[in-house]
Design a protein around this motif. Structure first.
Motif, PDB file in Angstrom:
ATOM      1  N   GLU A 131       0.854  -1.209  -0.132  1.00 55.37           N
ATOM      2  CA  GLU A 131       0.053  -0.182   0.143  1.00 55.37           C
ATOM      3  C   GLU A 131       0.947   1.161   0.206  1.00 55.37           C
ATOM      4  O   GLU A 131       0.275   2.489  -0.220  1.00 55.37           O
ATOM      5  CB  GLU A 131      -0.914  -0.029   1.276  1.00 55.37           C
ATOM      6  CG  GLU A 131      -1.942  -1.191   1.433  1.00 55.37           C
ATOM      7  CD  GLU A 131      -3.013  -1.313   2.641  1.00 55.37           C
ATOM      8  OE1 GLU A 131      -2.774  -0.165   2.918  1.00 55.37           O
ATOM      9  OE2 GLU A 131      -3.456  -2.236   2.650  1.00 55.37           O
ATOM     10  N   ASN A 132       2.197   1.071  -0.104  1.00 57.12           N
ATOM     11  CA  ASN A 132       3.023   2.249   0.017  1.00 57.12           C
ATOM     12  C   ASN A 132       4.325   1.896   0.091  1.00 57.12           C
ATOM     13  O   ASN A 132       4.660   0.615   0.205  1.00 57.12           O
ATOM     14  CB  ASN A 132       2.691   3.059   1.326  1.00 57.12           C
ATOM     15  CG  ASN A 132       3.668   4.622   1.219  1.00 57.12           C
ATOM     16  OD1 ASN A 132       3.835   4.937   0.225  1.00 57.12           O
ATOM     17  ND2 ASN A 132       4.271   4.784   2.513  1.00 57.12           N
TER      18      ASN A 132
ATOM     19  N   VAL B 125       0.726   0.600  -4.195  1.00 49.05           N
ATOM     20  CA  VAL B 125      -0.263   1.746  -4.276  1.00 49.05           C
ATOM     21  C   VAL B 125       0.405   2.879  -4.021  1.00 49.05           C
ATOM     22  O   VAL B 125       0.990   2.909  -2.877  1.00 49.05           O
ATOM     23  CB  VAL B 125      -1.466   1.590  -3.524  1.00 49.05           C
ATOM     24  CG1 VAL B 125      -2.258   2.845  -3.592  1.00 49.05           C
ATOM     25  CG2 VAL B 125      -2.192   0.409  -3.818  1.00 49.05           C
ATOM     26  N   LEU B 126       0.574   3.958  -4.876  1.00 51.04           N
ATOM     27  CA  LEU B 126       1.311   5.323  -4.463  1.00 51.04           C
ATOM     28  C   LEU B 126       0.549   6.451  -4.540  1.00 51.04           C
ATOM     29  O   LEU B 126      -0.462   6.531  -5.537  1.00 51.04           O
ATOM     30  CB  LEU B 126       2.671   5.366  -5.404  1.00 51.04           C
ATOM     31  CG  LEU B 126       3.662   4.019  -5.357  1.00 51.04           C
ATOM     32  CD1 LEU B 126       4.469   4.304  -6.393  1.00 51.04           C
ATOM     33  CD2 LEU B 126       4.289   3.883  -4.145  1.00 51.04           C
ATOM     34  N   GLY B 127       0.802   7.426  -3.679  1.00 45.00           N
ATOM     35  CA  GLY B 127      -0.122   8.589  -3.502  1.00 45.00           C
ATOM     36  C   GLY B 127      -1.314   8.648  -3.405  1.00 45.00           C
ATOM     37  O   GLY B 127      -2.187   9.409  -3.836  1.00 45.00           O
TER      38      GLY B 127
ATOM     39  N   ASP C 264       3.354  15.639  -4.493  1.00 48.79           N
ATOM     40  CA  ASP C 264       3.668  14.997  -5.931  1.00 48.79           C
ATOM     41  C   ASP C 264       4.872  14.903  -6.233  1.00 48.79           C
ATOM     42  O   ASP C 264       5.248  13.748  -7.190  1.00 48.79           O
ATOM     43  CB  ASP C 264       2.917  16.263  -7.047  1.00 48.79           C
ATOM     44  CG  ASP C 264       1.408  16.320  -6.911  1.00 48.79           C
ATOM     45  OD1 ASP C 264       0.643  15.253  -6.638  1.00 48.79           O
ATOM     46  OD2 ASP C 264       1.089  17.506  -7.214  1.00 48.79           O
ATOM     47  N   GLU C 265       5.678  15.566  -5.620  1.00 49.32           N
ATOM     48  CA  GLU C 265       7.287  15.262  -5.753  1.00 49.32           C
ATOM     49  C   GLU C 265       7.838  14.096  -5.159  1.00 49.32           C
ATOM     50  O   GLU C 265       8.203  13.268  -5.800  1.00 49.32           O
ATOM     51  CB  GLU C 265       8.045  16.382  -5.277  1.00 49.32           C
ATOM     52  CG  GLU C 265       9.446  15.899  -5.288  1.00 49.32           C
ATOM     53  CD  GLU C 265      10.527  17.259  -4.648  1.00 49.32           C
ATOM     54  OE1 GLU C 265      11.640  17.272  -4.858  1.00 49.32           O
ATOM     55  OE2 GLU C 265       9.894  17.863  -3.903  1.00 49.32           O
ATOM     56  N   MET C 266       7.244  13.689  -4.090  1.00 53.40           N
ATOM     57  CA  MET C 266       7.262  12.257  -3.305  1.00 53.40           C
ATOM     58  C   MET C 266       6.860  11.225  -4.054  1.00 53.40           C
ATOM     59  O   MET C 266       7.483  10.057  -4.286  1.00 53.40           O
ATOM     60  CB  MET C 266       6.919  12.285  -1.885  1.00 53.40           C
ATOM     61  CG  MET C 266       7.688  13.217  -0.862  1.00 53.40           C
ATOM     62  SD  MET C 266       6.615  13.401   0.587  1.00 53.40           S
ATOM     63  CE  MET C 266       6.869  11.702   1.289  1.00 53.40           C
TER      64      MET C 266
ATOM     65  N   ILE D   6       0.799   1.464  -9.049  1.00 50.97           N
ATOM     66  CA  ILE D   6      -0.671   2.076  -8.870  1.00 50.97           C
ATOM     67  C   ILE D   6      -0.736   3.439  -8.473  1.00 50.97           C
ATOM     68  O   ILE D   6      -0.898   3.767  -7.195  1.00 50.97           O
ATOM     69  CB  ILE D   6      -1.718   1.198  -8.297  1.00 50.97           C
ATOM     70  CG1 ILE D   6      -1.545  -0.165  -8.852  1.00 50.97           C
ATOM     71  CG2 ILE D   6      -3.202   1.835  -8.553  1.00 50.97           C
ATOM     72  CD1 ILE D   6      -2.432  -1.250  -7.999  1.00 50.97           C
ATOM     73  N   MET D   7      -0.604   4.594  -9.407  1.00 53.32           N
ATOM     74  CA  MET D   7      -0.530   5.754  -8.980  1.00 53.32           C
ATOM     75  C   MET D   7      -1.752   6.635  -8.788  1.00 53.32           C
ATOM     76  O   MET D   7      -2.656   6.655  -9.916  1.00 53.32           O
ATOM     77  CB  MET D   7       0.467   6.598  -9.859  1.00 53.32           C
ATOM     78  CG  MET D   7       0.760   7.999  -9.361  1.00 53.32           C
ATOM     79  SD  MET D   7       1.464   8.936 -10.835  1.00 53.32           S
ATOM     80  CE  MET D   7       0.307   9.614 -11.845  1.00 53.32           C
ATOM     81  N   CYS D   8      -2.217   7.104  -7.619  1.00 53.15           N
ATOM     82  CA  CYS D   8      -3.471   7.644  -7.476  1.00 53.15           C
ATOM     83  C   CYS D   8      -3.573   9.036  -7.834  1.00 53.15           C
ATOM     84  O   CYS D   8      -2.521   9.923  -7.442  1.00 53.15           O
ATOM     85  CB  CYS D   8      -4.017   7.466  -5.990  1.00 53.15           C
ATOM     86  SG  CYS D   8      -3.752   5.590  -5.734  1.00 53.15           S
TER      87      CYS D   8
END
Length: 249
Positions: free
Chosen positions: A63-64, A91-93, A105-107, A123-125
């Motif tokens: 999840e991260n 899962v990211l963001g 957003d940078e991270m 999986i970019m949210c």
């Protein structure tokens, strides 16, 4: 033709024992040759879930993760740790990471790059608040998140990213964007990817919808031209998840 991807995001739910029992019960019920199925689970659940799903086509995601391979980052998990375990998605963001843990957003961009570097599918949210939607800036906000999240990637790399559109006002609230609202934003996401990386890349990117996806609304949502599956929260913790996976029946 883009293959649908349906991922369950368990959030901070299920102990390792509960996770193992749930996956043992569900693995045959959510097995599918029609769509890609993924369970994204808490870090402590990864090992029992991977063990239970061994030999199946069901993917396992975290999840991260951190964007460094190792270092003095107490409490963090590195991509190399996940990769060695056999984790294939992350899962990211997610909006909850952005809201409660101040992720920028940078991270997110650093994490997306690192995931791709080690061979894990990100999986970019992305998503807007109710206030942003009511102010009429949804599309502008989402475009910025997408451009920043994918900054510095090649077209080949972007093709491997799964993008999850989750209107924050629909996460865990029982409120769901209409299929038309979800399609409008997912189409805008594909358009901005096309503007930056070309239409050929944009047509290959898979875009999920998330936000109170259920067995009742999955078929209508996934029928939309630019919605390639779902990032499913609460319903992925229950047997209802099989109805979402088999939405075509």
């Amino acid at each position: 033709m883009r293959r649908k991807i349906i991922a369950g995001n368990w959030k901070m739910n299920k102990t390792p024992k509960e996770a193992a029992e749930f996956c043992k019960m569900m693995k045959d019920k959510v097995s599918s040759t029609q769509v890609d199925v993924v369970f994204c689970v808490p870090f402590v659940d990864l090992f029992p879930v991977l063990e239970q799903l061994k030999g199946t086509d069901i993917g396992v995601g975290a999840e991260n993760m951190h964007f460094e391979d190792s270092g003095a980052y107490t409490g963090e998990i590195s991509p190399l740790m996940l990769k060695e375990m056999g984790v294939t998605y992350v899962v990211l963001g997610h909006s909850e990471r952005r809201q409660y843990f101040n992720e920028t957003d940078e991270m997110v961009n650093k994490k997306v790059k690192k995931a791709l570097d080690v061979g894990i599918t990100p999986i970019m949210c992305c998503g807007e608040t109710l206030e942003q939607r009511e102010a009429g800036i949804t599309i502008e906000w989402i475009r910025i998140q997408i451009k920043c999240g994918l900054l510095g990637l090649t077209g080949d790399e972007v093709e491997k990213v799964v993008i999850a559109y989750e209107p924050i006002w629909a996460i865990g609230t029982g409120r769901t964007a209409t299929s038309e609202q979800a399609q409008e934003v997912c189409r805008a996401i594909r358009q901005v990817v096309g503007q930056v990386y070309g239409d050929a890349v944009a047509e290959k990117v898979r875009i999920q919808y998330g936000g109170s996806v259920s067995g009742k609304n999955a078929a209508e949502l996934f029928a939309m031209e630019d919605i390639d599956g779902g990032l499913v929260g609460g319903a992925s913790l229950k047997e209802e998840f099989q109805q979402i996976v088999h939405y075509q029946k």
